[in-house]
Design a protein around this motif. Structure first.
Motif, PDB file in Angstrom:
ATOM      1  N   ASN A  20       0.808  -1.216   0.000  1.00  0.00           N
ATOM      2  CA  ASN A  20       0.000   0.000   0.000  1.00  0.00           C
ATOM      3  C   ASN A  20       0.848   1.276   0.000  1.00  0.00           C
ATOM      4  O   ASN A  20       0.367   2.328  -0.404  1.00  0.00           O
ATOM      5  N   LYS A  21       2.090   1.175   0.416  1.00  0.00           N
ATOM      6  CA  LYS A  21       2.972   2.349   0.427  1.00  0.00           C
ATOM      7  C   LYS A  21       3.350   2.806  -0.977  1.00  0.00           C
ATOM      8  O   LYS A  21       3.693   3.965  -1.177  1.00  0.00           O
ATOM      9  N   VAL A  22       3.305   1.882  -1.954  1.00  0.00           N
ATOM     10  CA  VAL A  22       3.719   2.227  -3.319  1.00  0.00           C
ATOM     11  C   VAL A  22       2.637   1.968  -4.357  1.00  0.00           C
ATOM     12  O   VAL A  22       2.851   2.169  -5.546  1.00  0.00           O
ATOM     13  N   ILE A  23       1.472   1.527  -3.926  1.00  0.00           N
ATOM     14  CA  ILE A  23       0.386   1.219  -4.850  1.00  0.00           C
ATOM     15  C   ILE A  23      -0.048   2.488  -5.586  1.00  0.00           C
ATOM     16  O   ILE A  23      -0.041   3.566  -4.998  1.00  0.00           O
ATOM     17  N   PRO A  24      -0.371   2.384  -6.874  1.00  0.00           N
ATOM     18  CA  PRO A  24      -0.893   3.560  -7.578  1.00  0.00           C
ATOM     19  C   PRO A  24      -2.141   4.080  -6.859  1.00  0.00           C
ATOM     20  O   PRO A  24      -2.994   3.305  -6.433  1.00  0.00           O
ATOM     21  N   ILE A  25      -2.191   5.390  -6.696  1.00  0.00           N
ATOM     22  CA  ILE A  25      -3.288   5.948  -5.923  1.00  0.00           C
ATOM     23  C   ILE A  25      -3.832   7.183  -6.629  1.00  0.00           C
ATOM     24  O   ILE A  25      -3.099   8.066  -7.005  1.00  0.00           O
ATOM     25  N   GLU A  26      -5.101   7.168  -6.865  1.00  0.00           N
ATOM     26  CA  GLU A  26      -5.768   8.353  -7.381  1.00  0.00           C
ATOM     27  C   GLU A  26      -6.896   8.710  -6.434  1.00  0.00           C
ATOM     28  O   GLU A  26      -6.930   9.778  -5.877  1.00  0.00           O
ATOM     29  N   GLU A  27      -7.780   7.762  -6.223  1.00  0.00           N
ATOM     30  CA  GLU A  27      -8.871   7.963  -5.267  1.00  0.00           C
ATOM     31  C   GLU A  27      -8.775   6.961  -4.112  1.00  0.00           C
ATOM     32  O   GLU A  27      -9.667   6.895  -3.277  1.00  0.00           O
ATOM     33  N   ALA A  28      -7.736   6.139  -4.098  1.00  0.00           N
ATOM     34  CA  ALA A  28      -7.463   5.131  -3.070  1.00  0.00           C
ATOM     35  C   ALA A  28      -8.419   3.946  -3.101  1.00  0.00           C
ATOM     36  O   ALA A  28      -8.427   3.134  -2.184  1.00  0.00           O
ATOM     37  N   THR A  29      -9.205   3.817  -4.166  1.00  0.00           N
ATOM     38  CA  THR A  29     -10.121   2.680  -4.278  1.00  0.00           C
ATOM     39  C   THR A  29      -9.350   1.370  -4.351  1.00  0.00           C
ATOM     40  O   THR A  29      -9.702   0.392  -3.681  1.00  0.00           O
ATOM     41  N   LEU A  30      -8.298   1.346  -5.162  1.00  0.00           N
ATOM     42  CA  LEU A  30      -7.478   0.144  -5.289  1.00  0.00           C
ATOM     43  C   LEU A  30      -6.880  -0.231  -3.941  1.00  0.00           C
ATOM     44  O   LEU A  30      -6.966  -1.383  -3.508  1.00  0.00           O
ATOM     45  N   MET A  31      -6.304   0.725  -3.248  1.00  0.00           N
ATOM     46  CA  MET A  31      -5.683   0.451  -1.952  1.00  0.00           C
ATOM     47  C   MET A  31      -6.712  -0.060  -0.944  1.00  0.00           C
ATOM     48  O   MET A  31      -6.458  -1.026  -0.225  1.00  0.00           O
ATOM     49  N   ARG A  32      -7.879   0.549  -0.900  1.00  0.00           N
ATOM     50  CA  ARG A  32      -8.916   0.128   0.057  1.00  0.00           C
ATOM     51  C   ARG A  32      -9.444  -1.275  -0.248  1.00  0.00           C
ATOM     52  O   ARG A  32      -9.985  -1.936   0.629  1.00  0.00           O
ATOM     53  N   SER A  33      -9.277  -1.726  -1.488  1.00  0.00           N
ATOM     54  CA  SER A  33      -9.771  -3.059  -1.844  1.00  0.00           C
ATOM     55  C   SER A  33      -8.814  -4.169  -1.412  1.00  0.00           C
ATOM     56  O   SER A  33      -9.148  -5.344  -1.499  1.00  0.00           O
ATOM     57  N   GLY A  34      -7.624  -3.810  -0.929  1.00  0.00           N
ATOM     58  CA  GLY A  34      -6.643  -4.809  -0.513  1.00  0.00           C
ATOM     59  C   GLY A  34      -7.101  -5.584   0.704  1.00  0.00           C
ATOM     60  O   GLY A  34      -7.733  -5.046   1.613  1.00  0.00           O
ATOM     61  N   SER A  35      -6.779  -6.871   0.700  1.00  0.00           N
ATOM     62  CA  SER A  35      -7.222  -7.723   1.799  1.00  0.00           C
ATOM     63  C   SER A  35      -6.321  -8.945   1.921  1.00  0.00           C
ATOM     64  O   SER A  35      -5.591  -9.292   1.003  1.00  0.00           O
ATOM     65  N   VAL A  36      -6.410  -9.570   3.079  1.00  0.00           N
ATOM     66  CA  VAL A  36      -5.711 -10.832   3.347  1.00  0.00           C
ATOM     67  C   VAL A  36      -6.767 -11.872   3.663  1.00  0.00           C
ATOM     68  O   VAL A  36      -7.654 -11.638   4.483  1.00  0.00           O
ATOM     69  N   ASP A  37      -6.683 -13.003   2.996  1.00  0.00           N
ATOM     70  CA  ASP A  37      -7.600 -14.113   3.228  1.00  0.00           C
ATOM     71  C   ASP A  37      -6.797 -15.255   3.830  1.00  0.00           C
ATOM     72  O   ASP A  37      -5.793 -15.686   3.253  1.00  0.00           O
ATOM     73  N   ARG A  38      -7.232 -15.741   4.983  1.00  0.00           N
ATOM     74  CA  ARG A  38      -6.521 -16.820   5.676  1.00  0.00           C
ATOM     75  C   ARG A  38      -7.173 -18.166   5.394  1.00  0.00           C
ATOM     76  O   ARG A  38      -8.384 -18.281   5.357  1.00  0.00           O
ATOM     77  N   ASP A  39      -6.330 -19.180   5.243  1.00  0.00           N
ATOM     78  CA  ASP A  39      -6.779 -20.566   5.101  1.00  0.00           C
ATOM     79  C   ASP A  39      -5.888 -21.420   6.004  1.00  0.00           C
ATOM     80  O   ASP A  39      -4.989 -22.108   5.534  1.00  0.00           O
ATOM     81  N   PRO A  40      -6.113 -21.350   7.327  1.00  0.00           N
ATOM     82  CA  PRO A  40      -5.235 -22.051   8.263  1.00  0.00           C
ATOM     83  C   PRO A  40      -5.222 -23.565   8.081  1.00  0.00           C
ATOM     84  O   PRO A  40      -4.215 -24.215   8.350  1.00  0.00           O
ATOM     85  N   ALA A  41      -6.315 -24.136   7.609  1.00  0.00           N
ATOM     86  CA  ALA A  41      -6.367 -25.590   7.419  1.00  0.00           C
ATOM     87  C   ALA A  41      -5.335 -26.053   6.400  1.00  0.00           C
ATOM     88  O   ALA A  41      -4.826 -27.173   6.486  1.00  0.00           O
ATOM     89  N   ASN A  42      -5.003 -25.186   5.456  1.00  0.00           N
ATOM     90  CA  ASN A  42      -4.027 -25.524   4.421  1.00  0.00           C
ATOM     91  C   ASN A  42      -2.742 -24.712   4.537  1.00  0.00           C
ATOM     92  O   ASN A  42      -1.937 -24.685   3.597  1.00  0.00           O
ATOM     93  N   ASN A  43      -2.556 -24.052   5.679  1.00  0.00           N
ATOM     94  CA  ASN A  43      -1.347 -23.253   5.928  1.00  0.00           C
ATOM     95  C   ASN A  43      -1.102 -22.249   4.805  1.00  0.00           C
ATOM     96  O   ASN A  43       0.001 -22.133   4.295  1.00  0.00           O
ATOM     97  N   ARG A  44      -2.141 -21.503   4.433  1.00  0.00           N
ATOM     98  CA  ARG A  44      -2.031 -20.554   3.320  1.00  0.00           C
ATOM     99  C   ARG A  44      -2.685 -19.219   3.668  1.00  0.00           C
ATOM    100  O   ARG A  44      -3.632 -19.172   4.445  1.00  0.00           O
ATOM    101  N   VAL A  45      -2.148 -18.192   3.051  1.00  0.00           N
ATOM    102  CA  VAL A  45      -2.801 -16.888   3.050  1.00  0.00           C
ATOM    103  C   VAL A  45      -2.785 -16.369   1.620  1.00  0.00           C
ATOM    104  O   VAL A  45      -1.924 -16.749   0.828  1.00  0.00           O
ATOM    105  N   SER A  46      -3.743 -15.535   1.308  1.00  0.00           N
ATOM    106  CA  SER A  46      -3.784 -14.868   0.012  1.00  0.00           C
ATOM    107  C   SER A  46      -3.832 -13.375   0.266  1.00  0.00           C
ATOM    108  O   SER A  46      -4.574 -12.913   1.133  1.00  0.00           O
TER     109      SER A  46
END
Length: 112
Positions: free
Chosen positions: A36-62
Motif C-alpha cells: 500500500n505504500k507504493v500502490i498507484p493511488i488516485e482515489e485510493a479505491t485500489l488500496m482500500r480493496s486490498g485484503s488478506v484471506d486466511r486458510d489455516p487448514a491448508n497453511n495458506r494466506v492470500s
C-alpha cells in the motif's frame, strides 16, 4: 504475480503449526501494508480493496486487491503513476523475504 509458499510437514507439532499460521497471517498483513505504500493511488479505491484471506487448514494466506483493474495496475509497466507509486506493488512487497521469514519465525518462537 508472485507465488510464495510455506509448507508445513504433517509431522510438525500442532502448536508450531498454529504459531506458524499466526506468523503467516501477520506477515501477510505486513506485505499488504508495504504494498500500500507504493500502490498507484488516485482515489485510493485500489488500496482500500486490498485484503488478506486466511486458510489455516491448508497453511495458506492470500493477499489480493479486489477491483476489476487491479491486475492491469500491477502488471502494466507503461502506465504513469504519481511519484513514489508504481506497478508491481505487491510483487515488490513480497520480495522482502528476510522480513517475512523473521515475522514467521518470531511467531513460532512466541515473540509476537
Amino acid at each position: 504475480m508472485s507465488d510464495w509458499n510455506l509448507r508445513l510437514d504433517d509431522t510438525v507439532d500442532e502448536s508450531i503449526k498454529l504459531a506458524a499460521n499466526r506468523g503467516l497471517a501477520i506477515a501477510a498483513e505486513y506485505v499488504l501494508g508495504e504494498s500500500n505504500k507504493v500502490i498507484p493511488i488516485e482515489e485510493a479505491t485500489l488500496m482500500r480493496s486490498g485484503s488478506v484471506d486466511r486458510d489455516p487448514a491448508n497453511n495458506r494466506v492470500s493477499i489480493f486487491y479486489d477491483v476489476p483493474y487491479s491486475v492491469r495496475q500491477h502488471e502494466d509497466m507503461t502506465l504513469r503513476h504519481d511519484p513514489g507509486r508504481s506497478a508491481k506493488f505487491l510483487e515488490r512487497a513480497l520480495s522482502d523475504h528476510e522480513t517475512i521469514k523473521r515475522i514467521i519465525a518470531s511467531a513460532i518462537r512466541g515473540e509476537i
